[in-house]
Structure formats: structure tokens, C-alpha cells
Design an enzyme around this catalytic site. Structure first.
Site, short mmCIF file in Angstrom:
data_model
loop_
_atom_site.label_atom_id
_atom_site.label_comp_id
_atom_site.label_asym_id
_atom_site.label_seq_id
_atom_site.Cartn_x
_atom_site.Cartn_y
_atom_site.Cartn_z
N ASP A 86 12.89 96.86 18.92
CA ASP A 86 14.09 96.31 19.57
C ASP A 86 15.24 96.39 18.59
O ASP A 86 15.03 96.50 17.37
CB ASP A 86 13.84 94.88 20.07
CG ASP A 86 12.95 94.08 19.13
OD1 ASP A 86 12.83 94.46 17.95
OD2 ASP A 86 12.40 93.07 19.56
N GLU A 145 16.64 90.39 23.50
CA GLU A 145 16.93 88.95 23.60
C GLU A 145 17.54 88.61 24.96
O GLU A 145 17.52 87.48 25.40
CB GLU A 145 17.90 88.51 22.49
CG GLU A 145 17.36 88.67 21.07
CD GLU A 145 16.21 87.72 20.76
OE1 GLU A 145 15.94 86.80 21.54
OE2 GLU A 145 15.57 87.92 19.71
C1 LIG Z 1 10.54 87.09 20.27
C2 LIG Z 1 11.58 86.23 20.91
O1 LIG Z 1 12.03 85.29 20.30
N1 LIG Z 1 11.98 86.58 22.13
C3 LIG Z 1 12.90 85.83 22.91
C4 LIG Z 1 13.05 86.48 24.26
C5 LIG Z 1 14.10 85.79 25.15
C6 LIG Z 1 13.91 86.07 26.60
C7 LIG Z 1 14.99 85.51 27.48
N2 LIG Z 1 16.32 85.88 27.12
C8 LIG Z 1 14.88 83.99 27.56
O2 LIG Z 1 15.65 83.29 26.88
O3 LIG Z 1 14.05 83.52 28.34
C9 LIG Z 1 12.41 84.39 23.07
O4 LIG Z 1 13.26 83.48 23.15
O5 LIG Z 1 11.19 84.13 23.08
#
Ligand SMILES: CC(=O)N[C@@H](CCC[C@H](N)C(=O)O)C(=O)O
EC number: 3.5.1.47
Length: 371
Positions: free
Chosen positions: A67, A126
């Protein structure tokens, strides 16, 4: 300084949000232009990039995804290479992920590998989610691999530790945006207004009972509100409040339950607080589910690799749109220890850069052996 540590620092200086990774994309393309072009096919997709490293006699294609986006946060590390973009930070390690991907790619371009290896530099992990539209894109059709790998930094593990598990690694996610609309007025005459600070505060408290009272205790779910905005000044009653959050669940049923219960709370609150409430579940990510035999094969390799400690970890409530990739392409994701006192999404996250050369070599050897 080690080349890929320098690259990580360069990228750390310029974090950009999902689908705005213009400088990042240019930086990556510029670096790719220094490698042997005869061994590669390069294709851009929005702010992302696909690179096929050609094998000598390919019978399959191995995929590796990184990413590339940052987060809307101010950095507080005080490092000399801290973000130069106000309100933006690589606080989830995507700078480290990119530098590792470039390091592996560089090694494979110089090796006579038999099979093709496709590198995916994916925007918007993200938010709002790059993996799903990427998989559906026209450009991706000629780059789609037969299996796929990805990694994520883990601040809680020391450098050299790799952690993963067969089956579910990361949860299903859904964003949550709720707007409360009432009636503003003078702070001294609340009976003539409809106060959305009071309504939204009750709502947030009620939200917490969904996980404790409506989700099966043997299942797991999280609702987090990370942002509240509303009001203008201390003595005016607020007619609008917006809350922004995210939900996590280990099963699709639990996620469905969270959404149903939120919708019924919204209906009830509209009635009891005489206001209008709009709910938007934003972007949703499918859980990361590691293919069992690919993960076991990976463990077999990692366990005999000098300098690597491979451990089986628990499922985490983090989300990753890599889940869309493992849903469509057999594959796996793993954590790599970076030994940071401050965790993911923290303003002081500071990964130990010794991880970069170690993991570049490890993945190059792993993929080099598979390809
Ligand atoms: C690995 C990580 O921290 N990923 C994020 C992915 C966010 C997904 C989406 N934008 C949300 O906020 O639900 C995480 O916060 O886990």
C-alpha cells in the site's frame, strides 16, 4: 546509508492521502526508471502502479502488494525526516512497506527467475479503499497473479519476528459517518432549541451497548468513534453534530448485526430527540483470510530462515483492503516486527529501520525460490 532506508525516509517526507498519492507515484516511477527496463512491464493505474518482472520461462505469476497512502494526522516524532506535509503522516508504515517492495523488486530484476512476479503499488488502503476498484480495473486484467502476498509492520514485535496465521488474520470493517440535525438557539433557552450535542452524546453512549448486548459474546466486534465535530461557540446550542468512526467484526453476521442495530438506534433517536439523523456506512473492507496451504508453506520457509523468528499470532481487529485480494486470489498477509514504542496510527510511530534490509532479503529469497 542503506539505499532502501534512504528511500523509506524520502517517502516518509511526503505522505499523501488515498488517491492523492501523486508525488509518491512520481517518486516510485522515477526509481523504477533506474532499473533494467528490459526485465519489466510498468503500468500505472490511477495513483498506483503495476510492475511485471519477467521470468525466463514463466508458468505462473506470483503477486506482491504494497500500500502507498498516508494518514490525515500530524506527525510528532521530531525526526529529521518527519513529514513535510502538514496534517499528513505515514503512521501506518506504508513508507516501510514501499521501500521493502522496491528492494525486493530490485533484487528480482537482477535475478534470472523462471516465473513472472507482479508488484502492485496500491493506493488508498486507509480509505476510501483502493484494492476493490483496482481488482475490477481494465489495467489489472493483464497483471492479475495466480497467488498473492502482502505484509504489514507490527510495532509490538522485535525486528526479525514475523507473525501470521492460516485463516482469518484481519477483521471485516465498515466506516461509520452519522450526521445529527436539530435546531440551534441561545444557550439560555434550551427549550426553544433541539440540541444535537446532547442527542449525539447519548447516541455515542448507546452505541457501546451494541457490542456488549447485541453481538454474540463468542463472536467479536468493535465500534470506535474517532472524531466528533459540531457547534460554533460555547453559548450557542448546536444544530449539527457529525460523528465519524469505524466498526470491526470477525464474522459477516456480526457486521450485519452492528449495522442493523445502528439503523434501529437511529430510528429511535430521531423519534425521542425529535431530530433528523443521517447514517452512512462509508467504505467496507472484507476481512483478510489467509489461504491455509500457502500460509503453511510460508511458515515452513520462515522457520528455517536465519535471523527470522516465525510465530503464529491471533486474529487482529485491524482492517485491510488486501482482504479483497485474498478473496479473489489465493494468498496471505503477515506482520513484520518493527519494535516501536508507539503503535500504528500514533503520531510518534517510529519503526526500527533495521527491518528494511532484513525483510527485503527474506522476501527476495522466498519469492526467488518460488518463482
Ligand atoms: C492496517 C490498518 O490500520 N488499516 C486500517 C484500515 C482502515 C479501513 C477504513 N478506512 C476504516 O476506518 O474502517 C485500520 O484502521 O484498521
Amino acid at each position: 546509508m542503506e539505499t532502501f532506508v534512504k528511500i523509506r525516509r524520502d517517502l516518509h517526507l511526503i505522505p499523501e492521502l488515498g488517491f492523492q498519492e501523486f508525488k509518491t507515484q512520481s517518486y516510485l516511477l522515477e526509481y523504477l526508471s533506474t532499473l533494467n527496463q528490459e526485465r519489466m512491464i510498468i503500468q500505472t493505474w490511477r495513483t498506483g502502479i503495476f510492475v511485471r518482472v519477467k521470468g525466463t520461462n514463466p508458468s505462473k505469476t506470483i503477486g506482491y502488494r504494497t500500500d502507498i497512502d498516508g494518514l490525515p494526522m500530524n506527525e510528532a516524532t521530531g525526526l529529521p525526516y518527519a513529514s513535510t506535509h502538514e496534517g499528513r503522516m505515514h503512521a501506518c508504515g506504508h513508507d516501510v512497506h514501499m521501500s521493502i517492495a522496491l528492494g525486493v523488486l530490485t533484487n528480482l530484476v537482477d535475478l534470472p527467475i523462471k516465473d513472472d512476479v507482479v508488484f502492485i503499488f496500491q493506493p488508498a488502503e486507509e480509505g476510501p479503499g483502493g484494492a476493490e476498484p483496482l481488482l475490477k480495473s481494465e489495467e489489472f486484467t493483464s497483471f492479475k497473479p495466480d497467488r498473492i502476498y502482502g505484509l504489514h509492520i507490527a510495532p509490538e514485535y522485535p525486528v526479525g519476528t514475523i507473525a501470521t496465521r492460516p485463516g482469518m488474520l484481519f477483521a471485516h470493517t465498515s466506516e461509520l459517518f452519522i450526521d445529527f440535525h436539530g435546531l440551534s438557539g441561545h444557550a439560555a433557552f434550551p427549550h426553544l432549541t433541539n440540541d444535537m450535542i446532547v442527542a449525539s452524546s447519548h447516541f455515542i453512549t448507546q452505541l457501546q451497548s451494541i457490542v456488549s448486548r447485541n453481538v454474540n459474546p463468542l463472536d467479536s466486534a468493535v465500534i470506535t468513534i474517532g472524531k466528533i465535530t459540531g457547534g460554533t461557540v460555547q453559548n450557542v446550542i448546536a444544530d449539527h453534530v457529525r460523528i465519524e468512526g469505524t466498526m470491526r467484526a470477525l464474522s459477516e453476521e456480526a457486521m450485519k448485526k452492528l449495522k442493523e442495530r445502528i439503523q434501529s438506534l437511529v430510528n429511535g433517536f430521531q423519534e425521542s430527540f425529535q431530530c433528523k439523523i443521517e447514517v452512512d456506512f462509508g467504505s467496507n473492507y472484507y476481512g483478510v483470510i489467509n489461504d491455509e496451504s500457502i500460509t503453511n508453506e510460508f511458515f515452513d520457509f520462515a522457520r528455517q530462515y536465519d535471523g527470522i523468528q516465525a510465530v503464529e499470532c491471533n486474529v487482529a481487529m485491524t482492517g485491510e483492503d488486501f482482504g479483497y485480494m485474498t478473496k479473489e486470489i489465493p494468498g496471505m498477509m503477515f506482520w513484520i516486527g518493527v519494535d516501536s514504542k508507539f503503535g500504528l496510527h500514533h503520531q510518534k510511530l517510529n519503526p526500527d529501520e533495521n527491518v528494511i534490509p532484513l525483510i527485503i532479503q527474506f522476501i527476495s529469497d522466498f519469492i526467488g525460490k518460488k518463482a
